[in-house]
Design a protein around this motif. Sequence first.
Motif, PDB file in Angstrom:
ATOM      1  N   UNK A   2      43.164   8.379  48.803  1.00  0.00           N
ATOM      2  CA  UNK A   2      42.223   8.846  47.795  1.00  0.00           C
ATOM      3  C   UNK A   2      42.937   9.098  46.472  1.00  0.00           C
ATOM      4  N   UNK A   3      42.262   8.774  45.394  1.00  0.00           N
ATOM      5  CA  UNK A   3      42.862   9.009  44.075  1.00  0.00           C
ATOM      6  C   UNK A   3      42.585  10.435  43.622  1.00  0.00           C
ATOM      7  N   UNK A   4      43.542  11.016  42.902  1.00  0.00           N
ATOM      8  CA  UNK A   4      43.379  12.368  42.398  1.00  0.00           C
ATOM      9  C   UNK A   4      42.560  12.334  41.120  1.00  0.00           C
ATOM     10  N   UNK A   5      41.635  13.263  41.005  1.00  0.00           N
ATOM     11  CA  UNK A   5      40.774  13.340  39.843  1.00  0.00           C
ATOM     12  C   UNK A   5      41.210  14.542  39.006  1.00  0.00           C
ATOM     13  N   UNK A   6      41.349  14.363  37.701  1.00  0.00           N
ATOM     14  CA  UNK A   6      41.720  15.459  36.812  1.00  0.00           C
ATOM     15  C   UNK A   6      40.507  16.366  36.624  1.00  0.00           C
ATOM     16  N   UNK A   7      40.688  17.636  36.948  1.00  0.00           N
ATOM     17  CA  UNK A   7      39.630  18.613  36.740  1.00  0.00           C
ATOM     18  C   UNK A   7      40.145  19.701  35.813  1.00  0.00           C
ATOM     19  N   UNK A  30      42.548  24.941  32.792  1.00  0.00           N
ATOM     20  CA  UNK A  30      43.287  24.333  31.677  1.00  0.00           C
ATOM     21  C   UNK A  30      42.526  24.408  30.354  1.00  0.00           C
ATOM     22  N   UNK A  31      41.212  24.532  30.406  1.00  0.00           N
ATOM     23  CA  UNK A  31      40.435  24.620  29.165  1.00  0.00           C
ATOM     24  C   UNK A  31      40.619  25.985  28.492  1.00  0.00           C
ATOM     25  N   UNK A  32      40.725  27.049  29.275  1.00  0.00           N
ATOM     26  CA  UNK A  32      40.851  28.399  28.712  1.00  0.00           C
ATOM     27  C   UNK A  32      42.294  28.787  28.441  1.00  0.00           C
ATOM     28  N   UNK A  33      43.222  28.405  29.308  1.00  0.00           N
ATOM     29  CA  UNK A  33      44.635  28.781  29.192  1.00  0.00           C
ATOM     30  C   UNK A  33      45.432  27.507  28.937  1.00  0.00           C
TER      31      UNK A  33
END
Length: 58
Positions: A2-7, A30-33
């Motif tokens: 399975x491929x890893x998805x960036x979240x 990653x959006x907040x910090x």
Amino acid sequence: MASKKKTAVEIIALQCPECKRKNYTTYKNRKNITGKLEKNKYCPFCRKQTAHKETKVK
């Protein structure tokens, strides 16, 4: 495989700066910090509270 998805949320490890051991794992948005996370946590190997810094989980 399975491929890893960036979240937005990723798993990180917190490493003690004195003994260099990875004692804790936690989540980081990653959006907040955007910078490196640093928390005061108890290190059972050093037997004191130190400022644990963010590292990658392997």
